[in-house]
Design a protein around this motif. Structure first.
Motif, PDB file in Angstrom:
ATOM      1  N   MET A 298       5.721 -35.445  14.408  1.00 35.96           N
ATOM      2  CA  MET A 298       5.972 -35.400  12.687  1.00 35.96           C
ATOM      3  C   MET A 298       5.539 -35.641  11.193  1.00 35.96           C
ATOM      4  SD  MET A 298       8.905 -35.283  13.976  1.00 35.96           S
ATOM      5  CE  MET A 298      10.385 -35.446  15.318  1.00 35.96           C
ATOM      6  N   GLY A 299       5.946 -34.634  10.526  1.00 34.70           N
ATOM      7  CA  GLY A 299       5.655 -35.139   9.707  1.00 34.70           C
ATOM      8  C   GLY A 299       4.778 -34.017   8.959  1.00 34.70           C
ATOM      9  N   ALA A 300       3.812 -33.486   9.544  1.00 35.59           N
ATOM     10  CA  ALA A 300       2.980 -32.501   9.785  1.00 35.59           C
ATOM     11  C   ALA A 300       3.266 -31.814   8.086  1.00 35.59           C
ATOM     12  CB  ALA A 300       2.259 -31.681  10.661  1.00 35.59           C
ATOM     13  N   GLY A 301       4.583 -31.264   8.205  1.00 37.50           N
ATOM     14  CA  GLY A 301       5.269 -30.024   7.570  1.00 37.50           C
ATOM     15  C   GLY A 301       5.484 -28.599   7.776  1.00 37.50           C
ATOM     16  N   ARG A 302       5.288 -29.044   9.380  1.00 38.09           N
ATOM     17  CA  ARG A 302       6.113 -27.830   9.809  1.00 38.09           C
ATOM     18  C   ARG A 302       7.055 -27.817   9.248  1.00 38.09           C
ATOM     19  NH1 ARG A 302       5.963 -29.702  15.394  1.00 38.09           N
ATOM     20  NH2 ARG A 302       7.039 -31.160  14.579  1.00 38.09           N
ATOM     21  N   THR A 303       8.630 -27.754   9.541  1.00 41.22           N
ATOM     22  CA  THR A 303       9.993 -27.834   8.519  1.00 41.22           C
ATOM     23  C   THR A 303       9.927 -27.353   7.808  1.00 41.22           C
ATOM     24  OG1 THR A 303      11.181 -28.736  10.140  1.00 41.22           O
ATOM     25  CG2 THR A 303      11.951 -28.495   8.585  1.00 41.22           C
ATOM     26  N   GLU A 304       9.489 -28.010   6.578  1.00 42.59           N
ATOM     27  CA  GLU A 304       8.751 -27.633   5.174  1.00 42.59           C
ATOM     28  C   GLU A 304       8.834 -26.329   5.114  1.00 42.59           C
ATOM     29  OE1 GLU A 304       9.135 -32.114   5.919  1.00 42.59           O
ATOM     30  OE2 GLU A 304       8.433 -30.518   6.344  1.00 42.59           O
ATOM     31  N   LEU A 305       7.515 -25.844   5.649  1.00 44.87           N
ATOM     32  CA  LEU A 305       6.849 -24.512   5.405  1.00 44.87           C
ATOM     33  C   LEU A 305       8.137 -23.771   5.765  1.00 44.87           C
ATOM     34  CD1 LEU A 305       4.419 -22.625   5.530  1.00 44.87           C
ATOM     35  CD2 LEU A 305       4.048 -23.190   7.809  1.00 44.87           C
ATOM     36  N   ALA A 306       8.582 -23.677   7.235  1.00 47.32           N
ATOM     37  CA  ALA A 306       9.436 -22.524   7.265  1.00 47.32           C
ATOM     38  C   ALA A 306      11.152 -22.520   6.343  1.00 47.32           C
ATOM     39  CB  ALA A 306      10.564 -23.123   8.837  1.00 47.32           C
ATOM     40  N   MET A 307      11.509 -23.985   5.748  1.00 49.23           N
ATOM     41  CA  MET A 307      12.078 -23.499   4.822  1.00 49.23           C
ATOM     42  C   MET A 307      11.951 -23.006   3.832  1.00 49.23           C
ATOM     43  SD  MET A 307      14.141 -27.166   5.658  1.00 49.23           S
ATOM     44  CE  MET A 307      15.601 -27.079   4.547  1.00 49.23           C
ATOM     45  N   SER A 308      10.633 -23.703   3.568  1.00 48.30           N
ATOM     46  CA  SER A 308      10.552 -22.946   2.247  1.00 48.30           C
ATOM     47  C   SER A 308      10.034 -21.732   2.173  1.00 48.30           C
ATOM     48  CB  SER A 308       9.230 -23.528   1.457  1.00 48.30           C
ATOM     49  OG  SER A 308       8.125 -23.733   2.263  1.00 48.30           O
ATOM     50  N   LEU A 309       9.969 -21.083   2.995  1.00 46.16           N
ATOM     51  CA  LEU A 309       9.476 -19.666   3.565  1.00 46.16           C
ATOM     52  C   LEU A 309      10.889 -18.662   3.523  1.00 46.16           C
ATOM     53  CD1 LEU A 309       6.944 -19.493   6.376  1.00 46.16           C
ATOM     54  CD2 LEU A 309       7.129 -18.710   3.698  1.00 46.16           C
ATOM     55  N   PHE A 310      11.313 -19.506   3.774  1.00 47.63           N
ATOM     56  CA  PHE A 310      13.460 -18.868   4.382  1.00 47.63           C
ATOM     57  C   PHE A 310      13.866 -19.660   3.249  1.00 47.63           C
ATOM     58  CE2 PHE A 310      17.432 -19.082   6.240  1.00 47.63           C
ATOM     59  CZ  PHE A 310      17.448 -17.995   6.259  1.00 47.63           C
TER      60      PHE A 310
END
Length: 511
Positions: A298-310
């Motif tokens: 948690m907090g590694a940045g995975r969701t943020e990566l996906a959302m910024s790409l989308f």
């Protein structure tokens, strides 16, 4: 042990649906009792009956608590006896302090004036009991999900809890926070506090439960005694789904082609704090027919990566390059990302994935309205209904009809509606963020099957998951992310939970 709770012959009917059918449940003093079943089996409905959310008279059967028959007219009646329910969606107000949240509706007051000194002192005592070191005046919005869950438990303790009901308490927590919560329940058990835990995480249930009641299609099909340590996950699954699942993950024979999707030097900063870089110079690729996993804490940045790409759905400043079939594509808005063939299934289906008070019929075509429009302008009712029915059948969405509202579907069926929405958009690249969070083992298998079918069609599928066994079971290749960077890459055939964690630990503080 003497029973603290007995529910006898509980039957609850909604229009056209029998949600509970003659269910019996017995919980002993100081026992941790797990409630298992597929989505829609009746677990949450049973707990709503117990807590008074569904009042006496709206169901058949009887409830006895500590030897006394109970006829609750609302949730306050059950709370007054010490029956406290903590829902999967936490009932905290982010911009109030911990103390204000704990005593909201139960204020420490004299002659109508709140005694803040007593409120803060009592809050401090409660936080100490659940292992939180935060100030009582800390705003809830500044806490992580694990700590928010502990605030909910502290709130329950403030009401002199005798029976604690937890609905999917660890579904959004990382492994460390989940273990802390399980340890706390074991501590409560030593103090004589009984717990009912609804969870799809069978490994956690196996660790702490004294007994397990399994519901299937609204009926209690078994109660398993765990005291001898002879109850296996396979036993629970067999009772849940009515059959054995020989393999948790459907078999696949990957046919991996050329690179479809490539990301180069992707960077994104925090939306409010632009000086804080959350995604740091990430590069990766996904090939046709490949399922690529992204692991991390948690907090590694995975969701943020996906959302910024989308469509740059996340980030104040985003830079980098996205290529599809070797050519740069514009993903600067959600519409442009969809037009390019990139779709994103959010980790929060209720907040971002669905219009909850709309029907299946309305939700499924949302990402591709031109696909159901006459002349690309006016939505056709006939086309809309056909598309919704086709996807309902194809994904085996359990519902009364396509006219059923999304809010009334089980978690697994809600997730299938979200998948249907994006499949109808015709993606070449599908990013799935925690696709099986909060859903049962049977529905998980069906979603894994859909992922496999998409890969077989030549799509590139990217799966973000906090469950490492899941990534190891469905992925062809895994990237490891930590502190905003990719810190490891390995073929799944060579991967293990230990290797993934080793990559995270080695990189900590260096990213």
């Amino acid at each position: 042990m003497q029973p603290i709770l007995e529910m006898r012959g509980i039957t609850k009917t909604f229009p056209g649906v029998k949600a509970l059918d003659d269910v019996n449940l017995r919980v002993a003093e100081g026992e941790i009792h797990a409630l298992c079943g597929e989505n829609g089996a009746g677990k949450s409905t049973l707990m709503k009956v117990l807590s008074g959310i569904y009042p006496h008279g709206s169901y058949e059967g009887a409830i006895s608590f500590r030897g006394e028959e109970c006829k609750f007219s609302g949730i306050r009646d059950s709370e007054n006896l010490g029956i406290i329910i903590i829902h999967q969606e936490l009932a905290l107000i982010p911009l109030l302090s911990i103390a204000e949240n704990i005593f909201l509706g139960n204020e420490r007051a004299s002659k109508g004036i709140i005694d803040w000194k007593q409120t803060f002192e009592r809050t401090g005592e409660l936080l100490k009991r659940v292992g939180l070191k935060e100030s009582p005046q800390e705003l809830v919005t500044n806490l992580g999900l694990g700590k928010q869950q502990l605030v909910e438990i502290a709130k329950a303790l403030s009401k002199e809890v005798k029976l604690l009901i937890l609905d999917e308490p660890t579904s959004s927590l990382n492994e460390k926070d989940s273990q802390a919560l399980l340890d706390l329940l074991l501590e409560f058990k030593q103090r004589g506090i009984a717990s009912i835990m609804i969870s799809h995480k069978l490994n956690e249930i196996a660790k702490i439960a004294d007994s397990i009641t399994v519901l299937r299609d609204g009926a209690a099909v078994s109660t398993l005694d765990c005291s001898g340590g002879n109850v296996s996950e396979d036993d629970i699954i067999r009772d849940m789904v009515g059959r054995s699942l020989e393999d948790r993950y459907p078999p696949r024979e990957p046919k991996i082609g050329e690179t479809i999707f490539e990301v180069k030097n992707w960077t994104a900063t925090h939306p409010q704090h632009s000086s804080r870089t959350v995604v740091k110079d990430v590069s990766f690729k996904a090939r046709a027919g490949e399922v690529v996993g992204i692991a991390g804490l948690m907090g590694a940045g995975r969701t943020e990566l996906a959302m910024s790409l989308f469509g740059r759905s996340y980030g104040h400043y985003v830079s980098g390059e996205v290529l599809l079939h070797g050519k740069p594509v514009d993903t600067s808005t959600v519409g442009r990302a969809i037009d390019a063939g990139i779709c994103y299934v959010t980790e929060d289906r209720k907040l971002y994935g669905l219009v909850l008070d709309e029907t299946i019929r309305r939700n499924v075509p949302l990402a591709n309205l031109p696909g159901i429009a006459n002349g690309g302008i006016v939505v056709s009712d006939r086309k809309e209904a056909k598309v919704a029915n086709d996807y309902r059948d194809r994904l085996r969405i359990k519902s009364s009809s396509i006219a059923q509202e999304a809010v009334n579907l089980s978690g697994g069926n809600q997730q299938k509606v979200v998948l249907a929405k994006w499949l109808f958009a015709g993606p070449e690249v599908l990013i799935l963020d925690e696709p099986t969070r909060g859903i049962d083992v049977g529905a998980k298998y069906e979603i894994y099957s859909i992922i496999g079918e998409l890969a077989a069609q030549g799509k590139a599928v990217i799966v973000i998951s906090s469950e490492m066994p899941e990534l190891l079971g469905i992925s062809d290749r895994i990237y490891v992310m930590n502190e905003g960077r990719f810190v490891g890459e390995m073929p799944t055939a060579e991967a293990s939970q230990e290797k993934i964690m080793a990559a995270i630990i080695r990189s900590s503080g260096k990213a």
